[in-house]
Design a protein around this motif. Sequence first.
Motif, PDB file in Angstrom:
ATOM      1  N   ALA A   5       0.858  -1.184   0.000  1.00 29.03           N
ATOM      2  CA  ALA A   5       0.000   0.000   0.000  1.00 29.03           C
ATOM      3  C   ALA A   5       0.891   1.229   0.000  1.00 29.03           C
ATOM      4  O   ALA A   5       2.025   1.188   0.477  1.00 29.03           O
ATOM      5  N   ARG A   6       0.377   2.288  -0.563  1.00 29.51           N
ATOM      6  CA  ARG A   6       1.185   3.500  -0.692  1.00 29.51           C
ATOM      7  C   ARG A   6       0.301   4.711  -0.429  1.00 29.51           C
ATOM      8  O   ARG A   6      -0.847   4.748  -0.862  1.00 29.51           O
ATOM      9  N   ALA A  31      -1.038   9.229   7.818  1.00 30.67           N
ATOM     10  CA  ALA A  31      -1.306   8.139   6.871  1.00 30.67           C
ATOM     11  C   ALA A  31      -0.944   6.756   7.408  1.00 30.67           C
ATOM     12  O   ALA A  31      -1.546   5.759   7.003  1.00 30.67           O
ATOM     13  N   LEU A  32       0.047   6.689   8.302  1.00 28.68           N
ATOM     14  CA  LEU A  32       0.607   5.376   8.650  1.00 28.68           C
ATOM     15  C   LEU A  32      -0.387   4.362   9.249  1.00 28.68           C
ATOM     16  O   LEU A  32      -0.438   3.220   8.764  1.00 28.68           O
ATOM     17  N   PRO A  33      -1.180   4.745  10.253  1.00 28.37           N
ATOM     18  CA  PRO A  33      -2.059   3.712  10.840  1.00 28.37           C
ATOM     19  C   PRO A  33      -3.002   3.100   9.798  1.00 28.37           C
ATOM     20  O   PRO A  33      -3.134   1.870   9.735  1.00 28.37           O
ATOM     21  N   GLY A  34      -3.604   3.934   8.966  1.00 24.35           N
ATOM     22  CA  GLY A  34      -4.524   3.425   7.944  1.00 24.35           C
ATOM     23  C   GLY A  34      -3.807   2.544   6.932  1.00 24.35           C
ATOM     24  O   GLY A  34      -4.339   1.522   6.489  1.00 24.35           O
ATOM     25  N   LEU A  35      -2.571   2.908   6.584  1.00 28.84           N
ATOM     26  CA  LEU A  35      -1.801   2.118   5.613  1.00 28.84           C
ATOM     27  C   LEU A  35      -1.495   0.732   6.154  1.00 28.84           C
ATOM     28  O   LEU A  35      -1.610  -0.268   5.438  1.00 28.84           O
ATOM     29  N   VAL A  39      -2.840  -2.724   4.430  1.00 30.89           N
ATOM     30  CA  VAL A  39      -1.961  -3.744   3.861  1.00 30.89           C
ATOM     31  C   VAL A  39      -2.219  -5.096   4.526  1.00 30.89           C
ATOM     32  O   VAL A  39      -2.194  -6.140   3.868  1.00 30.89           O
ATOM     33  N   LEU A  40      -2.514  -5.067   5.829  1.00 31.59           N
ATOM     34  CA  LEU A  40      -2.821  -6.333   6.519  1.00 31.59           C
ATOM     35  C   LEU A  40      -4.150  -6.901   6.011  1.00 31.59           C
ATOM     36  O   LEU A  40      -4.280  -8.101   5.783  1.00 31.59           O
ATOM     37  N   ARG A  41      -5.139  -6.016   5.808  1.00 31.30           N
ATOM     38  CA  ARG A  41      -6.447  -6.471   5.322  1.00 31.30           C
ATOM     39  C   ARG A  41      -6.302  -7.092   3.938  1.00 31.30           C
ATOM     40  O   ARG A  41      -6.809  -8.154   3.645  1.00 31.30           O
ATOM     41  N   THR A  42      -5.551  -6.400   3.059  1.00 31.54           N
ATOM     42  CA  THR A  42      -5.376  -6.928   1.697  1.00 31.54           C
ATOM     43  C   THR A  42      -4.667  -8.279   1.730  1.00 31.54           C
ATOM     44  O   THR A  42      -4.996  -9.181   0.966  1.00 31.54           O
ATOM     45  N   ALA A  43      -3.690  -8.394   2.623  1.00 28.89           N
ATOM     46  CA  ALA A  43      -2.943  -9.660   2.706  1.00 28.89           C
ATOM     47  C   ALA A  43      -3.764 -10.746   3.399  1.00 28.89           C
ATOM     48  O   ALA A  43      -3.431 -11.927   3.318  1.00 28.89           O
ATOM     49  N   GLY A  44      -4.800 -10.332   4.107  1.00 32.07           N
ATOM     50  CA  GLY A  44      -5.631 -11.307   4.825  1.00 32.07           C
ATOM     51  C   GLY A  44      -4.941 -11.885   6.045  1.00 32.07           C
ATOM     52  O   GLY A  44      -5.166 -13.040   6.404  1.00 32.07           O
ATOM     53  N   ALA A  71       6.440   4.266  14.482  1.00 29.62           N
ATOM     54  CA  ALA A  71       5.352   3.327  14.198  1.00 29.62           C
ATOM     55  C   ALA A  71       5.868   1.887  14.216  1.00 29.62           C
ATOM     56  O   ALA A  71       5.245   0.995  14.812  1.00 29.62           O
ATOM     57  N   ALA A  72       7.020   1.669  13.591  1.00 26.77           N
ATOM     58  CA  ALA A  72       7.574   0.305  13.534  1.00 26.77           C
ATOM     59  C   ALA A  72       7.931  -0.188  14.939  1.00 26.77           C
ATOM     60  O   ALA A  72       7.674  -1.353  15.289  1.00 26.77           O
ATOM     61  N   LYS A  73       8.519   0.704  15.739  1.00 29.92           N
ATOM     62  CA  LYS A  73       8.876   0.316  17.109  1.00 29.92           C
ATOM     63  C   LYS A  73       7.631  -0.024  17.923  1.00 29.92           C
ATOM     64  O   LYS A  73       7.621  -0.985  18.699  1.00 29.92           O
TER      65      LYS A  73
END
Length: 329
Positions: A5-6, A31-35, A39-44, A71-73
């Motif tokens: 996702a971008r 943007a980060l939380p929604g992204l 991406v997790l939803r698309t990947a299932g 965010a990554a941490k």
Amino acid sequence: MLAEARASQEDDLATWGGVVPEIVARGHVAALPGLVEDVLRTAGVGLEALSGVAVAAWPGLGGSLASGVTAAKAIALRRGLPLVAVDHIAAHLAAVHLGRSDVPYPFVGLVASGGHSHLYLARAPGELDLLGGTIDDAAGEAFDKAAQILGLPYPGGPHIDRLAAQGEASASTAQLPRSFIHDRTLRLSFAGLKTALLYHARGPLGRDPLRLTGQAVADTCAAFQAAVVEVLVSKLELAAITHRVGTIAVGGGVACNRGLRAGLERLAARHGWSLLLPEPRHCADNAAMVGALGWFRLQAGEVAEPTLAPLPTGVMGPRRMRTTAPPAR
Ligand code: KG4
Ligand code: ZN
């Protein structure tokens, strides 16, 4: 790759005519939380399915890097996952792994983006020796400044690319230099090219209103693009010959440029070299390339401390990022 996702801030940047670091950083936070959810939803899959979290931690704009690293941490700490810190420039060359399982190392790679125009000898994913690069502007920066001179919106690279396709380089009367093209070093320079374009388009002091209209703008875009492409292709050729490799690669936003892609294809065909040319969406800044390099780092057991801090100007990279001195000026 299961999903990508971008989020783009290009509309905001066009309004401001360039990157305003604070605005860009806030855009990342928004943007980060929604992204991540997308991406997790698309990947299932859920966060529990992950084996690690990779993030570009250097080099780049401090605020933007801080948003990503934080965010990554947060995800890694909350889920007890390994955190993997990735070099943004090395990630551009790791994009060659996306969609293919057989990347032949070593290869010579060019990273041409808004902040970099550098040549590397890639020995393994993320293991790069710096061979040379620009002594002033980056290629993307040159495209963006040229677009500004020609009255085109920011970021200028895609606009010049589009207009160049409608123009004819030989129809332009601009005298555009190809700096260092005949010297046998791997240094590049785009400042003189930019200045020559400025004087051509806006008079001897560069302060006049734009003198070009219509087809002349398209022809000038074609001439400018041809000059940048010629220099990048010729230095990549020199680097590959010098280091005796049969594989060349390119990454960074400028690698979306159709003139550059065609020039690299011709170069590879002429020498019988393999060309690793990622999809345009994986040339411009993207998370998939960070994930690709992060995967290799994780396999090598390179996990970052939870105290990881972004390093905006960092060129040192992880321990494996060896750099040799660039050629003398
Ligand atoms: O790699 P990137 O997305 O971000 C950085 O790390 O800098 O590169 C952005 C740069 C911008 O300067 C943009 O104008 C340039 O890549 N760019 C292009 C094209 N698409 C993006 N330059 C020339 N032709 C293009 N089609
Ligand atoms: Zn980049």
